[in-house]
Design a protein around this motif. Sequence first.
Motif, PDB file in Angstrom:
ATOM      1  N   UNK A  32      16.996  -5.395 -17.456  1.00 26.98           N
ATOM      2  CA  UNK A  32      16.123  -5.653 -18.596  1.00 26.98           C
ATOM      3  C   UNK A  32      15.824  -7.136 -18.812  1.00 26.98           C
ATOM      4  N   UNK A  33      16.762  -8.015 -18.529  1.00 27.36           N
ATOM      5  CA  UNK A  33      16.511  -9.446 -18.758  1.00 27.36           C
ATOM      6  C   UNK A  33      15.387  -9.968 -17.866  1.00 27.36           C
ATOM      7  N   UNK A  34      15.194  -9.368 -16.707  1.00 30.04           N
ATOM      8  CA  UNK A  34      14.098  -9.775 -15.833  1.00 30.04           C
ATOM      9  C   UNK A  34      12.749  -9.425 -16.463  1.00 30.04           C
ATOM     10  N   UNK A  35      12.673  -8.287 -17.117  1.00 28.03           N
ATOM     11  CA  UNK A  35      11.430  -7.877 -17.774  1.00 28.03           C
ATOM     12  C   UNK A  35      11.063  -8.825 -18.915  1.00 28.03           C
ATOM     13  N   UNK A  36      12.073  -9.467 -19.497  1.00 29.84           N
ATOM     14  CA  UNK A  36      11.825 -10.382 -20.609  1.00 29.84           C
ATOM     15  C   UNK A  36      11.192 -11.691 -20.145  1.00 29.84           C
ATOM     16  N   UNK A  37      11.318 -12.023 -18.858  1.00 31.39           N
ATOM     17  CA  UNK A  37      10.932 -13.348 -18.374  1.00 31.39           C
ATOM     18  C   UNK A  37       9.772 -13.382 -17.395  1.00 31.39           C
ATOM     19  N   UNK A  38       9.457 -12.274 -16.766  1.00 31.80           N
ATOM     20  CA  UNK A  38       8.556 -12.299 -15.620  1.00 31.80           C
ATOM     21  C   UNK A  38       7.199 -11.662 -15.942  1.00 31.80           C
ATOM     22  N   UNK A  39       6.149 -12.250 -15.387  1.00 31.59           N
ATOM     23  CA  UNK A  39       4.815 -11.652 -15.434  1.00 31.59           C
ATOM     24  C   UNK A  39       4.698 -10.728 -14.227  1.00 31.59           C
ATOM     25  N   UNK A  40       4.518  -9.452 -14.476  1.00 33.42           N
ATOM     26  CA  UNK A  40       4.548  -8.481 -13.389  1.00 33.42           C
ATOM     27  C   UNK A  40       3.174  -8.149 -12.814  1.00 33.42           C
ATOM     28  N   UNK A  41       2.152  -8.956 -13.088  1.00 29.93           N
ATOM     29  CA  UNK A  41       0.831  -8.644 -12.553  1.00 29.93           C
ATOM     30  C   UNK A  41       0.814  -8.720 -11.024  1.00 29.93           C
ATOM     31  N   UNK A  42       1.531  -9.690 -10.440  1.00 31.20           N
ATOM     32  CA  UNK A  42       1.594  -9.775  -8.973  1.00 31.20           C
ATOM     33  C   UNK A  42       2.367  -8.580  -8.409  1.00 31.20           C
ATOM     34  N   UNK A  57       8.591   5.618  -3.925  1.00 34.80           N
ATOM     35  CA  UNK A  57       9.410   5.910  -5.096  1.00 34.80           C
ATOM     36  C   UNK A  57       9.493   4.646  -5.936  1.00 34.80           C
ATOM     37  N   UNK A  58       9.338   4.797  -7.235  1.00 39.38           N
ATOM     38  CA  UNK A  58       9.416   3.655  -8.140  1.00 39.38           C
ATOM     39  C   UNK A  58      10.585   3.838  -9.109  1.00 39.38           C
ATOM     40  N   UNK A  59      11.560   2.945  -8.996  1.00 41.71           N
ATOM     41  CA  UNK A  59      12.731   2.972  -9.874  1.00 41.71           C
ATOM     42  C   UNK A  59      12.687   1.840 -10.896  1.00 41.71           C
ATOM     43  N   UNK A  60      11.515   1.198 -11.011  1.00 42.60           N
ATOM     44  CA  UNK A  60      11.371   0.115 -11.974  1.00 42.60           C
ATOM     45  C   UNK A  60      11.029   0.689 -13.346  1.00 42.60           C
ATOM     46  N   UNK A  61      10.962  -0.173 -14.328  1.00 37.18           N
ATOM     47  CA  UNK A  61      10.559   0.233 -15.667  1.00 37.18           C
ATOM     48  C   UNK A  61      11.700   0.164 -16.658  1.00 37.18           C
ATOM     49  N   UNK A  62      11.347   0.304 -17.911  1.00 38.34           N
ATOM     50  CA  UNK A  62      12.318   0.278 -18.999  1.00 38.34           C
ATOM     51  C   UNK A  62      12.885   1.690 -19.130  1.00 38.34           C
ATOM     52  N   UNK A  63      14.163   1.825 -18.826  1.00 34.06           N
ATOM     53  CA  UNK A  63      14.815   3.136 -18.895  1.00 34.06           C
ATOM     54  C   UNK A  63      16.319   2.925 -19.093  1.00 34.06           C
ATOM     55  N   UNK A  64      17.054   3.993 -19.095  1.00 37.64           N
ATOM     56  CA  UNK A  64      18.506   3.902 -19.336  1.00 37.64           C
ATOM     57  C   UNK A  64      19.193   3.013 -18.298  1.00 37.64           C
ATOM     58  N   UNK A  65      18.741   3.057 -17.058  1.00 36.65           N
ATOM     59  CA  UNK A  65      19.352   2.241 -16.002  1.00 36.65           C
ATOM     60  C   UNK A  65      19.072   0.761 -16.237  1.00 36.65           C
ATOM     61  N   UNK A  66      17.836   0.422 -16.547  1.00 32.91           N
ATOM     62  CA  UNK A  66      17.462  -0.990 -16.676  1.00 32.91           C
ATOM     63  C   UNK A  66      18.042  -1.644 -17.930  1.00 32.91           C
ATOM     64  N   UNK A  67      18.494  -0.853 -18.875  1.00 33.58           N
ATOM     65  CA  UNK A  67      18.972  -1.417 -20.143  1.00 33.58           C
ATOM     66  C   UNK A  67      20.476  -1.295 -20.364  1.00 33.58           C
TER      67      UNK A  67
END
Length: 132
Positions: A32-42, A57-67
């Motif tokens: 989750x801390x990466x999501x707070x700092x990075x622009x994900x457009x690239x 397969x996409x395991x990214x995103x805000x979910x129980x694992x990332x938080x």
Amino acid sequence: YNYKNVEYLKKMHDLCVKKNIEFEVFFIPKYITLYEKVDFSKYHNIKEKIVEITPYWDFTGINKISTDKKYWTDPIHINNWTSKLIVDRIFTQNRQSVPEINDFGVFISKSNFDKHEAKLLEDLEQYRKSKH
């Protein structure tokens, strides 16, 4: 993000198809801390190029694992249990192994790419708003 790597991925994909070898692509989760700092457009642009080559397969995103820190050895590396969960999802599509995190891992193709990316962006915006 290096777009040259997408060209290499295409070459690997094409070779695997030619040799009848299963080819799986997946995006690992981000803490989750990466999501707070990075622009994900690239990051989005790379994923858009990859889905033109192959589903993934996409395991990214805000979910129980990332938080939740219990799924990580540190903010960059997932732990062994989380790694096994990813393998389980990819190769068995088993969502029942851990029902409380059944939203972890989405199979992405051209047909659901836009909807999935929109949801990821919406979740990220909601998360950022909740932090302020």
